[in-house]
Design a protein around this motif. Structure first.
Motif, PDB file in Angstrom:
ATOM      1  N   TYR A  50       0.825  -1.206   0.000  1.00  0.00           N
ATOM      2  CA  TYR A  50       0.000   0.000   0.000  1.00  0.00           C
ATOM      3  C   TYR A  50       0.863   1.262   0.000  1.00  0.00           C
ATOM      4  O   TYR A  50       0.558   2.237  -0.690  1.00  0.00           O
ATOM      5  CB  TYR A  50      -0.957   0.010   1.196  1.00  0.00           C
ATOM      6  N   VAL A  51       1.935   1.235   0.760  1.00  0.00           N
ATOM      7  CA  VAL A  51       2.813   2.404   0.803  1.00  0.00           C
ATOM      8  C   VAL A  51       3.497   2.614  -0.543  1.00  0.00           C
ATOM      9  O   VAL A  51       3.591   3.747  -1.036  1.00  0.00           O
ATOM     10  CB  VAL A  51       3.848   2.262   1.928  1.00  0.00           C
ATOM     11  N   LEU A  52       3.980   1.546  -1.162  1.00  0.00           N
ATOM     12  CA  LEU A  52       4.594   1.687  -2.482  1.00  0.00           C
ATOM     13  C   LEU A  52       3.596   2.227  -3.496  1.00  0.00           C
ATOM     14  O   LEU A  52       3.930   3.092  -4.318  1.00  0.00           O
ATOM     15  CB  LEU A  52       5.155   0.343  -2.941  1.00  0.00           C
ATOM     16  N   ASP A  53       2.361   1.734  -3.444  1.00  0.00           N
ATOM     17  CA  ASP A  53       1.327   2.247  -4.356  1.00  0.00           C
ATOM     18  C   ASP A  53       1.077   3.734  -4.110  1.00  0.00           C
ATOM     19  O   ASP A  53       0.884   4.514  -5.050  1.00  0.00           O
ATOM     20  CB  ASP A  53       0.022   1.468  -4.163  1.00  0.00           C
ATOM     21  N   PRO A  88      14.605  11.524  -1.070  1.00  0.00           N
ATOM     22  CA  PRO A  88      13.648  10.498  -1.495  1.00  0.00           C
ATOM     23  C   PRO A  88      12.739  10.038  -0.352  1.00  0.00           C
ATOM     24  O   PRO A  88      13.120  10.054   0.817  1.00  0.00           O
ATOM     25  CB  PRO A  88      14.557   9.347  -1.957  1.00  0.00           C
ATOM     26  N   HIS A  89      11.536   9.641  -0.711  1.00  0.00           N
ATOM     27  CA  HIS A  89      10.640   9.012   0.241  1.00  0.00           C
ATOM     28  C   HIS A  89      11.243   7.659   0.652  1.00  0.00           C
ATOM     29  O   HIS A  89      12.031   7.054  -0.090  1.00  0.00           O
ATOM     30  CB  HIS A  89       9.259   8.823  -0.360  1.00  0.00           C
ATOM     31  N   VAL A 120       9.942  -6.361  -4.296  1.00  0.00           N
ATOM     32  CA  VAL A 120      11.358  -6.031  -4.111  1.00  0.00           C
ATOM     33  C   VAL A 120      11.849  -5.064  -5.183  1.00  0.00           C
ATOM     34  O   VAL A 120      12.524  -4.066  -4.893  1.00  0.00           O
ATOM     35  CB  VAL A 120      12.207  -7.308  -4.083  1.00  0.00           C
ATOM     36  N   GLY A 121      11.523  -5.330  -6.435  1.00  0.00           N
ATOM     37  CA  GLY A 121      12.019  -4.499  -7.522  1.00  0.00           C
ATOM     38  C   GLY A 121      11.410  -3.107  -7.589  1.00  0.00           C
ATOM     39  O   GLY A 121      11.953  -2.216  -8.247  1.00  0.00           O
ATOM     40  N   ARG A 122      10.292  -2.887  -6.904  1.00  0.00           N
ATOM     41  CA  ARG A 122       9.607  -1.603  -7.011  1.00  0.00           C
ATOM     42  C   ARG A 122      10.362  -0.475  -6.300  1.00  0.00           C
ATOM     43  O   ARG A 122      10.139   0.697  -6.599  1.00  0.00           O
ATOM     44  CB  ARG A 122       8.188  -1.712  -6.451  1.00  0.00           C
ATOM     45  N   PHE A 123      11.244  -0.823  -5.358  1.00  0.00           N
ATOM     46  CA  PHE A 123      11.963   0.225  -4.642  1.00  0.00           C
ATOM     47  C   PHE A 123      12.861   1.018  -5.593  1.00  0.00           C
ATOM     48  O   PHE A 123      12.852   2.251  -5.589  1.00  0.00           O
ATOM     49  CB  PHE A 123      12.764  -0.387  -3.488  1.00  0.00           C
ATOM     50  N   ALA A 124      13.629   0.303  -6.403  1.00  0.00           N
ATOM     51  CA  ALA A 124      14.475   1.001  -7.368  1.00  0.00           C
ATOM     52  C   ALA A 124      13.634   1.697  -8.431  1.00  0.00           C
ATOM     53  O   ALA A 124      13.933   2.825  -8.847  1.00  0.00           O
ATOM     54  CB  ALA A 124      15.444   0.019  -8.013  1.00  0.00           C
ATOM     55  N   GLU A 125      12.557   1.047  -8.876  1.00  0.00           N
ATOM     56  CA  GLU A 125      11.707   1.644  -9.909  1.00  0.00           C
ATOM     57  C   GLU A 125      11.115   2.976  -9.461  1.00  0.00           C
ATOM     58  O   GLU A 125      11.013   3.926 -10.246  1.00  0.00           O
ATOM     59  CB  GLU A 125      10.570   0.673 -10.260  1.00  0.00           C
ATOM     60  N   LEU A 126      10.746   3.066  -8.187  1.00  0.00           N
ATOM     61  CA  LEU A 126      10.085   4.260  -7.670  1.00  0.00           C
ATOM     62  C   LEU A 126      11.055   5.202  -6.959  1.00  0.00           C
ATOM     63  O   LEU A 126      10.630   6.238  -6.440  1.00  0.00           O
ATOM     64  CB  LEU A 126       8.955   3.864  -6.707  1.00  0.00           C
ATOM     65  N   GLY A 179      18.927  -3.243  -7.107  1.00  0.00           N
ATOM     66  CA  GLY A 179      19.230  -1.837  -7.340  1.00  0.00           C
ATOM     67  C   GLY A 179      18.637  -0.855  -6.351  1.00  0.00           C
ATOM     68  O   GLY A 179      18.708   0.367  -6.571  1.00  0.00           O
ATOM     69  N   ALA A 180      18.081  -1.344  -5.245  1.00  0.00           N
ATOM     70  CA  ALA A 180      17.487  -0.438  -4.269  1.00  0.00           C
ATOM     71  C   ALA A 180      18.554   0.282  -3.460  1.00  0.00           C
ATOM     72  O   ALA A 180      19.649  -0.233  -3.237  1.00  0.00           O
ATOM     73  CB  ALA A 180      16.555  -1.200  -3.329  1.00  0.00           C
TER      74      ALA A 180
END
Length: 526
Positions: free
Chosen positions: A338-341, A352-353, A366-372, A417-418
């Motif tokens: 929910y936080v990533l969304d 950065p947040h 896991v991969g969304r940290f680097a993406e965002l 990549g995070a």
């Protein structure tokens, strides 16, 4: 070139950058002005230059703790230290022998000490009888245990409604068991405890900072700015420079006045400033208040800390839209998602947040940290101190094997990549970065080779671990002039007797800290 205020020399200087590693550096006006070899140092000297040759020591950029609670922590650590209690028998022995004057307070109690039994005031009554007011903080600081007399004094006779996901745990008969979950419930008893005087709180905070500097810390992220934080920081700076730098993120609870949080962002001192806002999307797995996709084995941990998750998202959008970096405690998989969304819809800021803790999550997150471009902030000793490789601990039993096997995924985050900042969450775990760096590499407590590592495939390399306190910490704070050793960078430096990149982790955890320098001034000297 301006003459140096201080010249440091050592056999190894880990600049955290590629290229030849120097053996000498110069500092003037709180900034690194030159790096080179010992032979170069004569060119940097002036009549007032102090020259320190640390011999075989290793100098690194100053270490920064990614997550700590300095002001809240001096209140959380009142009374007897229970962090080493492992059984109910030991708990009762400690309570019987503890000094008390009216109230008996304690902190750091691990629910594993209850050996699978419910957390209730029964052992308190067995040890002390029903008439002693007792208030014990559990290790996670999200829950507490109160004796019958303490509940009576607080007027707690049954369940209470709360704005957040807090609760007064009651038995089948509707009577409180003494277990208080989350901050609003804990506050019912905490608010009636005797208060510390202002002078004592100042002394305790100053002592904490000095002890932190003695472990090599030059800075830390304070995940609160409540109570008398402003008065304490200002009072300490009136007496001199703080032993380390602080970035403070005020706490944001459901229903908080958000414009006040924005106004706090302008506050700062010489070595502290307010920058960010700290939210919680869930509680803890040990207490059954995390937010999981599926219930835990007790049928708990199914709800967001905020009654309406959208209210959290709206608050985050309001603050981020005004330039405030968002920091969110998220432990369970549903909470992290929910936080990533939410972060996906926020403006990207200079700072950065970030998401704190990240205890269990599936691969798709896991991969969304680097993406965002979201910072992952983790505390290796949460894993190594409170969970076990065989999953017999309370945390793992509550999650079940599947979710316990995808826990504390520090290496997976780095490999994808995070940006990964490391820290302690003091007073939840010790602040000494030497033990934390070792735990990040070993996946077990430093100095305990007989303990099986927890998910050893998630171990960090020595360099990754050190980056979590230096280069990654600087990037997480949006500080391009920190985290490395180079001309123009801050003269925040740490000197260890052993090299954190080559020493055995257990040995490094016990190695002396020769020197801690903050803004070119000595904060600790062995």
């Amino acid at each position: 070139m301006t003459a140096a205020d201080v010249i440091l020399m050592a056999d190894r200087i880990r600049t955290m950058a590629a290229g030849p590693q120097p053996t000498a550096l110069a500092v003037a006006g709180g900034t690194i002005t030159a790096v080179g070899d010992r032979a170069d140092a004569r060119n940097w000297c002036g009549p007032g230059t102090e020259v320190l040759d640390l011999g075989s020591a290793t100098i690194t950029p100053g270490l920064v703790d990614g997550h700590a609670h300095p002001v809240m922590g001096i209140g959380l650590t009142r009374g007897v230290d229970l962090s080493h209690v492992r059984t109910l028998s030991a708990l009762k022995d400690v309570l019987r022998n503890a000094r008390r004057d009216g109230w008996l307070e304690g902190w750091g109690l691990d629910p594993n000490a209850f050996e699978g039994a419910p957390v209730t005031f029964a052992p308190l009554v067995e040890a002390l009888g029903p008439d002693v007011p007792v208030f014990l903080r559990l290790f996670d600081a999200h829950s507490a245990l109160a004796s019958p007399r303490a509940l009576e004094l607080a007027g707690i006779t049954g369940p209470r409604p709360f704005r957040s996901g807090a609760s007064v745990v009651c038995g089948a008969d509707g009577r409180p068991t003494g277990h208080l979950l989350e901050l609003e419930a804990v506050e019912l008893v905490r608010s009636i405890l005797p208060e510390d005087c202002a002078a004592d709180r100042r002394a305790r905070l100053q002592d904490l900072m000095r002890r932190m500097a003695a472990t090599g810390l030059t800075g830390a992220n304070a995940m609160d700015f409540e109570e008398d934080s402003l008065e304490l920081f200002r009072a300490l700076e009136d007496d001199g420079d703080l032993p380390l730098r602080w970035r403070c993120a005020p706490f944001v609870m459901p229903g908080a006045e958000l414009s006040h949080v924005v106004s706090l962002q302008a506050m700062s001192g010489r070595r502290w400033r307010v920058e960010g806002a700290k939210f919680m999307i869930d509680g803890t797995i040990d207490g059954g208040t995390a937010w999981l996709d599926e219930p835990d084995t007790h049928g708990e941990s199914t709800a967001c800390f905020w009654p309406d998750p959208e209210e959290y998202a709206e608050a985050a959008r309001f603050l981020a839209g005004r330039g405030v970096p968002i920091v969110t405690h998220a432990i369970g998989d549903a909470g992290i998602r929910y936080v990533l969304d939410t972060f996906a819809g926020l403006p990207r800021l200079r700072v950065p947040h970030r998401i704190e803790h990240l205890e269990t999550m599936p691969c798709d997150l896991v991969g969304r940290f680097a993406e965002l471009d979201v910072t992952a902030s983790m505390q290796p000793t949460h894993c190594t101190h409170y969970t076990r490789a065989d999953h017999t601990d309370n945390w793992s039993r509550r999650l079940g094997k599947l979710r316990a096997d995808r826990a504390f995924r520090a290496r997976d985050l780095r490999d994808r990549g995070a940006r990964l900042a490391l820290g302690s969450d003091w007073p939840i775990a010790p602040f000494d970065p030497r033990g934390i760096l070792a735990a990040a590499r070993l996946r077990r407590p430093a100095g305990s080779p007989d303990v099986d590592p927890v998910l050893p495939e998630q171990a960090l390399t020595a360099r990754m671990a050190l980056e979590g306190y230096t280069t990654q910490a600087a990037a997480a704070a949006g500080q391009p002039d920190a985290g490395r050793i180079a001309p123009g960078f801050r003269a925040d430096l740490t000197a260890f007797a052993l090299d954190p990149l080559t020493a055995e982790p257990d040995e490094f955890a016990e190695s002396p800290v020769a020197l801690t320098l903050v803004a070119g001034a000595i904060a600790h000297r062995a």
